[in-house]
Scaffold this active site. Sequence first.
Site, short mmCIF file in Angstrom:
data_model
loop_
_atom_site.label_atom_id
_atom_site.label_comp_id
_atom_site.label_asym_id
_atom_site.label_seq_id
_atom_site.Cartn_x
_atom_site.Cartn_y
_atom_site.Cartn_z
N THR A 26 -5.86 -6.38 -6.14
CA THR A 26 -7.31 -6.13 -6.26
C THR A 26 -8.11 -7.22 -5.53
OG1 THR A 26 -7.29 -7.21 -8.43
CG2 THR A 26 -7.25 -4.80 -8.43
N ARG A 34 -6.34 1.36 -13.31
CA ARG A 34 -6.84 1.27 -14.69
C ARG A 34 -7.67 0.03 -14.99
NH1 ARG A 34 -2.03 3.33 -14.21
NH2 ARG A 34 -1.71 5.47 -14.88
N ILE A 103 1.94 0.29 -2.85
CA ILE A 103 2.27 1.00 -1.61
C ILE A 103 1.53 0.36 -0.44
CG2 ILE A 103 2.77 3.20 -2.74
CD1 ILE A 103 -0.12 4.09 -2.01
N ASP A 104 1.13 -0.92 -0.60
CA ASP A 104 0.21 -1.52 0.38
C ASP A 104 0.85 -2.49 1.35
OD1 ASP A 104 0.63 -3.78 -1.20
OD2 ASP A 104 -1.21 -3.52 -2.34
N HIS A 119 7.76 2.82 -5.78
CA HIS A 119 6.88 3.97 -5.53
C HIS A 119 6.77 4.28 -4.03
CE1 HIS A 119 4.89 3.53 -9.75
NE2 HIS A 119 6.11 4.03 -9.79
N CYS A 127 8.53 15.97 7.15
CA CYS A 127 8.04 17.34 7.00
C CYS A 127 8.68 17.96 5.76
CB CYS A 127 8.39 18.16 8.24
SG CYS A 127 8.09 19.92 8.00
N CYS A 151 3.69 19.43 10.95
CA CYS A 151 4.88 19.12 11.74
C CYS A 151 4.78 19.75 13.14
CB CYS A 151 6.09 19.69 11.00
SG CYS A 151 7.63 19.50 11.87
N CYS A 154 7.74 22.63 13.26
CA CYS A 154 7.73 23.89 12.50
C CYS A 154 6.37 24.19 11.85
CB CYS A 154 8.83 23.87 11.43
SG CYS A 154 8.42 22.84 10.02
#
Length: 244
Positions: A26, A34, A103-104, A119, A127, A151, A154
């Site tokens: 943060t 949260r 995820i940073d 995570h 894809c 993708c 496809c």
Amino acid sequence: MTPVRCAEMLMGSGNVVALTGAGISTAAGIPDFRGPHGLYVTRQYDPETVFDIGAFVADPAPFYEFTRDFLGVVDDLEPTFSHRFLASLEEAGILRCTVTQNIDFLHQRAGSQSVISVHGDYWTSRCLDCNVGLSLDELKLKVDAEPVPRCDSCGGLIKPDVVFFGEAVKGMDRAAAAVAEADMLLVLGSSLTVYPAASLPGLARCPVVVVNRGEVGLQPAPNRFFVDADLDAFLGEVAEIMGP
Ligand code: CNA
């Protein structure tokens, strides 16, 4: 738990494991879920829609709106003091690994080598139909060019390898083994409400020190120490006591 006691415990350990959550980032400028300014409060993005696999498949646009914003700023953000402190503990041979729910990439950018990202992250994407892989650079180009990346082979929906609610986490066996073998577990900036990562402290057979502003979903027990404080402030004091 005082900073002095925490510093003493760290200096007496050689196999510390850190479990980190959104609260460690943060101060870098990334809102948590949260906390008082988290996404569950501001609703800038609705985490339950943005990061739910069923909602994503039904309508991927909200996730890609978040992703466009996130990838647009994350490269310019600096790791926090706490990220750098963990990297220095690893370099000093005190910390064995960092298990993160984030995820940073800020742990890696701070210099941590041994990171288990339960995570997932944006480093790779695939894809959902033909499973062809994309690098982060390829994803960034697509995110800039298309509202919802498809993708090239496809036309299927592209999904970054970030773990959504409703998907299996990554590296959980390695994370569980590391925690079970640790001689100290540091839990930093996590509300400990997202499972299965939140179950990891329950596997520890060592002192568990939880530093988090606000409540956490872990019951008090002997050998569990709770510090309700700002991470950079608390760990800053610990670092000062430990010295270079
Ligand atoms: P959470 O549930 O949002 O909890 C974060 C906790 O950190 C809250 O209790 C806050 O009060 C506390 N906190 C915030 N700032 C500080 C601070 N400076 N010092 C001390 N405590 C602080 O987040 P969790 O990580 O527990 O939940 C897991 C989710 C959030 C994972 O799926 C993550 O992927 C997801 N998430 C990640 C990021 C990121 O990658 N930076 C950002 C937002 C959410």
